[in-house]
Design a protein around this motif. Structure first.
Motif, PDB file in Angstrom:
ATOM      1  N   LYS A  44      52.520  46.073  15.542  1.00 14.75           N
ATOM      2  CA  LYS A  44      51.181  45.624  15.157  1.00 14.75           C
ATOM      3  C   LYS A  44      50.079  46.422  15.861  1.00 14.75           C
ATOM      4  O   LYS A  44      48.976  46.536  15.342  1.00 14.75           O
ATOM      5  CB  LYS A  44      51.021  44.123  15.420  1.00 14.75           C
ATOM      6  N   LYS A  47      48.559  49.295  13.902  1.00 11.91           N
ATOM      7  CA  LYS A  47      47.629  48.855  12.862  1.00 11.91           C
ATOM      8  C   LYS A  47      46.325  48.374  13.490  1.00 11.91           C
ATOM      9  O   LYS A  47      45.233  48.656  12.981  1.00 11.91           O
ATOM     10  CB  LYS A  47      48.264  47.731  12.043  1.00 11.91           C
ATOM     11  N   SER A 188      55.087  41.773   6.204  1.00 13.33           N
ATOM     12  CA  SER A 188      53.845  41.638   5.433  1.00 13.33           C
ATOM     13  C   SER A 188      53.486  42.940   4.715  1.00 13.33           C
ATOM     14  O   SER A 188      52.517  42.989   3.970  1.00 13.33           O
ATOM     15  CB  SER A 188      52.683  41.165   6.322  1.00 13.33           C
ATOM     16  N   THR A 311      60.619  47.838  15.583  1.00 14.85           N
ATOM     17  CA  THR A 311      59.236  47.390  15.501  1.00 14.85           C
ATOM     18  C   THR A 311      58.896  46.309  16.531  1.00 14.85           C
ATOM     19  O   THR A 311      57.797  45.753  16.501  1.00 14.85           O
ATOM     20  CB  THR A 311      58.952  46.890  14.077  1.00 14.85           C
TER      21      THR A 311
HETATM   22  C1  LIG Z   1      55.389  42.192  11.813  1.00 10.36           C
HETATM   23  C2  LIG Z   1      56.689  42.759  12.205  1.00 10.36           C
HETATM   24  C3  LIG Z   1      57.428  43.561  11.301  1.00 10.36           C
HETATM   25  C4  LIG Z   1      57.024  43.802   9.880  1.00 10.36           C
HETATM   26  O1  LIG Z   1      55.907  44.607   9.741  1.00 10.36           O
HETATM   27  P1  LIG Z   1      54.951  44.389   8.473  1.00 10.36           P
HETATM   28  O2  LIG Z   1      53.948  45.437   8.582  1.00 10.36           O
HETATM   29  O3  LIG Z   1      54.376  42.993   8.655  1.00 10.36           O
HETATM   30  O4  LIG Z   1      55.778  44.449   7.253  1.00 10.36           O
HETATM   31  C5  LIG Z   1      58.614  44.113  11.736  1.00 10.36           C
HETATM   32  N1  LIG Z   1      59.071  43.867  12.980  1.00 10.36           N
HETATM   33  C6  LIG Z   1      58.403  43.102  13.867  1.00 10.36           C
HETATM   34  C7  LIG Z   1      59.001  42.874  15.193  1.00 10.36           C
HETATM   35  C8  LIG Z   1      57.186  42.528  13.511  1.00 10.36           C
HETATM   36  O5  LIG Z   1      56.536  41.762  14.385  1.00 10.36           O
END
Ligand SMILES: *Cc1c(COP(=O)(O)O)cnc(C)c1O
Length: 326
Positions: A44, A47, A188, A311
């Motif tokens: 996040k 972004k 998302s 992520t």
């Molecule tokens: C939010 C999130 C995602 C997904 O990303 P989006 O841009 O919302 O599709 C993947 N992994 C983790 C750990 C997240 O917090």
């Protein structure tokens, strides 16, 4: 060029997972976007770097955003706001009296304003409720509120992952390893969108494979396509984006968003013990479980170079610890 502020530790590392590569018959690499920071960890932040530049330049003093009770995005927004001297107000989807743990514990520790809604309100009217919170804060304290959509997944936010794909391309040049496939969890859609637009605009020719963790393939294909088109407009990209650019696999959502099956948790244990790689139960655990199964079914070519984007989401693992069987 659209500007951003710098919050994340970039570039993030790419490492080869030697043992899993051998076990699975592919060359499996991991991009450590879980290490963009510690409090601010995960995808996040990339972004938010773009969205918060806009918020600061336009003199907003409060960030409002929304997500589940264990939202990584809400926690990252609360951390970023506090670091920048802004206030943060969260709308969290929850039952009554949620346990103060994981991401929600960090939200509370930082003193973010907390508002709750139920699942129906979240689905049908979360943006409306955030607007109302903004109006209330303006009346109460004259706050100028910047509303960030779920997951920071809009065109501006997606540019963070456009940039991440350029970063991957630079790392390929430095190391001489070219990735055939890039794999990511889709919650998302903004992360996938940025990777996908950069792949096309920069003619990288990769397969970008997204594993849905919530809604189905049709929903995400449509949502991501809309973000791609809008990002193309605001960033002045020359490519024409179509739904055919998008590959979402929705076979591994399991029993629902943020709900875990025993085999998924057993898989997270297996990966941890094999590589000291800790996946989260909501996103990366499901996405890598999906990748593993697709490899087993021959849907990812043997010997190809696969880059999995970690992520983040570690804080969301702890509230699930009682569900693990040892
Ligand atoms: C939010 C999130 C995602 C997904 O990303 P989006 O841009 O919302 O599709 C993947 N992994 C983790 C750990 C997240 O917090």
């Amino acid at each position: 060029m659209i500007q951003k502020i710098s919050l994340a530790n970039l570039p993030t590392r790419i490492d080869k997972l030697e043992r899993l590569s051998e076990d699975w018959g592919i060359n499996l690499f991991i991009k450590r976007d879980d290490q963009t920071g510690s409090e601010l960890s995960g995808n996040k932040i990339r972004k938010l770097e773009y969205l918060l530049k806009h918020a600061i330049d336009n003199n907003y003093d409060t960030l409002i955003t929304t997500g589940g009770i264990q939202s990584n995005h809400c926690r990252a927004t609360a951390v970023a706001a506090t670091m920048l001297g802004l206030k943060c107000e969260l709308l969290l989807r929850s039952g009554d009296n949620p346990k103060i743990e994981g991401n929600y514990f960090i939200d509370r520790l930082l003193g973010a304003g907390i508002n709750f809604c139920n699942a129906d309100e979240y689905r049908d009217s979360r943006d409306e409720i955030m607007n109302k919170i903004g109006e209330r804060l303006f009346k109460e304290r004259g706050s100028k509120c910047f509303i960030i959509p779920e997951g920071a997944s809009n065109a501006l936010g997606s540019l963070g992952y456009y940039e991440a794909m350029s970063e991957i391309s630079e790392q390929e040049k430095l190391t001489g390893t070219v990735f055939d496939t890039v794999v990511v969890a889709v919650g998302s859609g903004g992360t996938y969108s940025g990777l996908c637009t950069a792949n096309k605009e920069l003619s990288l020719g990769k397969r970008v494979l997204g594993f849905a963790v919530a809604s189905d393939r049709e929903y995400f294909t449509n949502k991501i396509h809309n973000i791609n088109v809008e990002a193309g407009e605001i960033a002045g990209l020359k490519s024409v984006f179509t739904e055919d650019d998008i590959e979402i696999n929705d076979k591994y959502i399991g029993i629902g968003y943020a709900l875990s099956r025993p085999e998924e948790l057993a898989f997270i244990r297996h990966i941890a013990s094999r590589e000291a790689l800790i996946l989260d139960p909501v996103y990366t655990g499901k996405a890598m479980y999906g990748l593993y199964n697709e490899i087993k079914e021959g849907k990812v070519p043997c010997g190809s170079n696969v880059l999995f984007i970690h992520t983040g989401g570690l804080f969301g693992l702890f509230p699930k610890q009682d569900q693990f069987v040892f």
